[in-house]
Structures are given as structure tokens and as C-alpha cells.
Design a protein around this motif. Sequence first.
Motif, mmCIF file in Angstrom:
data_model
loop_
_atom_site.group_PDB
_atom_site.id
_atom_site.type_symbol
_atom_site.label_atom_id
_atom_site.label_comp_id
_atom_site.label_asym_id
_atom_site.label_seq_id
_atom_site.Cartn_x
_atom_site.Cartn_y
_atom_site.Cartn_z
ATOM 1 N N ILE A 1 -1.439 -8.537 4.893
ATOM 2 C CA ILE A 1 -1.330 -7.083 5.013
ATOM 3 C C ILE A 1 -1.597 -6.488 3.633
ATOM 4 N N TYR A 2 -2.665 -5.691 3.530
ATOM 5 C CA TYR A 2 -3.146 -5.241 2.226
ATOM 6 C C TYR A 2 -2.739 -3.816 1.865
ATOM 7 N N ILE A 3 -2.020 -3.122 2.731
ATOM 8 C CA ILE A 3 -1.776 -1.693 2.508
ATOM 9 C C ILE A 3 -1.108 -1.453 1.157
ATOM 10 N N ILE A 4 -0.040 -2.187 0.883
ATOM 11 C CA ILE A 4 0.666 -2.021 -0.392
ATOM 12 C C ILE A 4 -0.058 -2.763 -1.508
ATOM 13 N N TYR A 5 -0.591 -3.936 -1.189
ATOM 14 C CA TYR A 5 -1.260 -4.763 -2.200
ATOM 15 C C TYR A 5 -2.423 -4.020 -2.848
ATOM 16 N N ASP A 6 -3.202 -3.286 -2.058
ATOM 17 C CA ASP A 6 -4.364 -2.584 -2.603
ATOM 18 C C ASP A 6 -3.972 -1.431 -3.524
ATOM 19 N N MET A 7 -2.773 -0.909 -3.374
ATOM 20 C CA MET A 7 -2.333 0.195 -4.230
ATOM 21 C C MET A 7 -1.790 -0.291 -5.570
ATOM 22 N N GLN B 1 -0.756 -7.127 -8.774
ATOM 23 C CA GLN B 1 -1.353 -8.000 -7.767
ATOM 24 C C GLN B 1 -1.194 -9.464 -8.168
ATOM 25 N N HIS C 1 -9.879 -4.537 -3.200
ATOM 26 C CA HIS C 1 -9.571 -3.402 -2.338
ATOM 27 C C HIS C 1 -10.226 -3.667 -0.993
ATOM 28 N N HIS C 2 -9.458 -3.530 0.057
ATOM 29 C CA HIS C 2 -9.918 -3.902 1.381
ATOM 30 C C HIS C 2 -10.024 -2.676 2.274
ATOM 31 N N SER C 3 -10.906 -2.802 3.259
ATOM 32 C CA SER C 3 -11.095 -1.744 4.248
ATOM 33 C C SER C 3 -11.424 -2.389 5.583
#
Length: 269
Positions: free
Chosen positions: A158-164, A170, A247-249
Motif C-alpha cells: 500500500i503506497y498511499i503513505i509511502y509515496d508522501m 522511505q 511514486h506510484h499511480s
Amino acid sequence: MSSPSVWLGSARQPVRLLMIGFGAVAALLVVGLGLASAFLGSEITMHQMLRPEGSVIVYFTLAAVFGSVFFTSVYLSDTVGSIESEPSGFFDIISLVCSRISMIMLPLIVVVMFYEVISRYVFSSGTLWANEMSLWLAGFLFLLAGLYAMQQRSHIRIYIIYDMMPRWMQKTSDCISVFLIWVFAFCLFWGGYSESKAKLLRMETFGTAWDPPIPATIKPMIIFMIILVAIQALSNLIADWHKAPEHHSPADEIDETEIENIRRTLEDK
């Protein structure tokens, strides 16, 4: 045109020859044993394959099969697919070889189940070993695939917090993740080693008519593979340490290569 070598280099051709040689010998021996059992009344069956008891031909057959799987896996690991990440860590090659073993196991399971269906519903002569063989192979496939998924960084994340996070955070998050994986591996080893050792030493079997040593092999394999997964996680951490922030999308989940292959297939029709 052959794809470029990933790690074998000049050893690629000798490994290819060994793969072909072991594969040919294994195929001849397996087909020969099958024909001998079907038409000549040979006593060498799948039951005897688990219990050779001094049968030289069975030992040679098993050695040829294992050699074929090993050298085929090594040879196939020397190339990477279009959607695979290039090996970059110190442990990646081992994981790639294991992944190719799991690739070979998948069609083997299909062949075993197909043989069972034909034997049971066409010739009304079901086997005693096909179900257990499928379970046995599937257990190893599952464990090997887990190691490959770790090497490819394809486990669910789950990248939502990781990408921020900034890059230093990181890295901290990655270190914590790897630490927890090692804690889990240690706990599993600590709690399961004695039982795994006991099952292996007494060669505990499955308790069926064919009676394969599934518990004696799968249980130690679980311990062994979780250690390899932990090592692979550390390898990933070291290899990714100096990478740029990720950064993921949702677009990352789109496989452009697969879409292009589907488009070409439709155009050919």
C-alpha cells in the motif's frame, strides 16, 4: 535471435547442452518405463519410484529428471521477460533460478492432472498417485513463487503513505519492513526447526496408498524458503538503497507489453 545473457555469459552454451542432454535422457527413461509397465508387465510403477530399493534404472531416471529440471532452470534464468525487473541484488540470481523451477512445475501439475482425468474417465482406471503428486508439486511451487515475488517486489503493498514520505523516511520504512521480515523468519525457524527436523529424519509420509513423504519435505522446505525470502528482502534493500524516490499511480499496474501482445493477436485474426 537469442536474447542477451544475464549472468551465465560463456557458460550459457554448455548449460544449454546439459539441459538438452539431461532432458533427452529423462524423457527416454520415463517413456521407456511407462511402456514397460503398460505392455511388458514391469513392476516399476510410481510406487517404486518413491522407493527404488536398489533399482538402478529408477535411480538413473530420478537423477536424469532432477538434472533436467535443474539445468533447464539455470538456463531459463539467464534471460528475463519483458515484464520482469532486471536482477540487481546479490541474491537475485538464486531467486530467478528458483522461479524457473516453479515455472516448470506448473505445466507438470497440468500434465499430471490431465493424465489422471484421461485415465479415470476414459479408461476407467484412475491412479493412486496423481492427486498427491499434484499437491506435492503445488506446495513447492507456492513456496518458490513466494521467493520470486519478493525478488520482483510484487507482493501486495500500500503506497498511499509511502509515496508522501521523503526519501530518508522511505528508507527507514524499508529498513523496518526488512527487520520485521527477519523477525518473522527467525520466529518461524525457532518454532518449526525441531518439528521439521523430526519429520525429515523419520521421513514422515502422507498416509495414503501412494504414501509420498509430503510432510517430510514440505515442512523443512517452508523453513528453508522463509530464510531465503528474508535474504532476498535484504538483497532488495541493499540494491534499492540509492534509487530515486518512488511514486506510484494506477497507471503502474497497466502492462503495456501485454496490451501490445493482445493487440497484435487481434490484428492477426
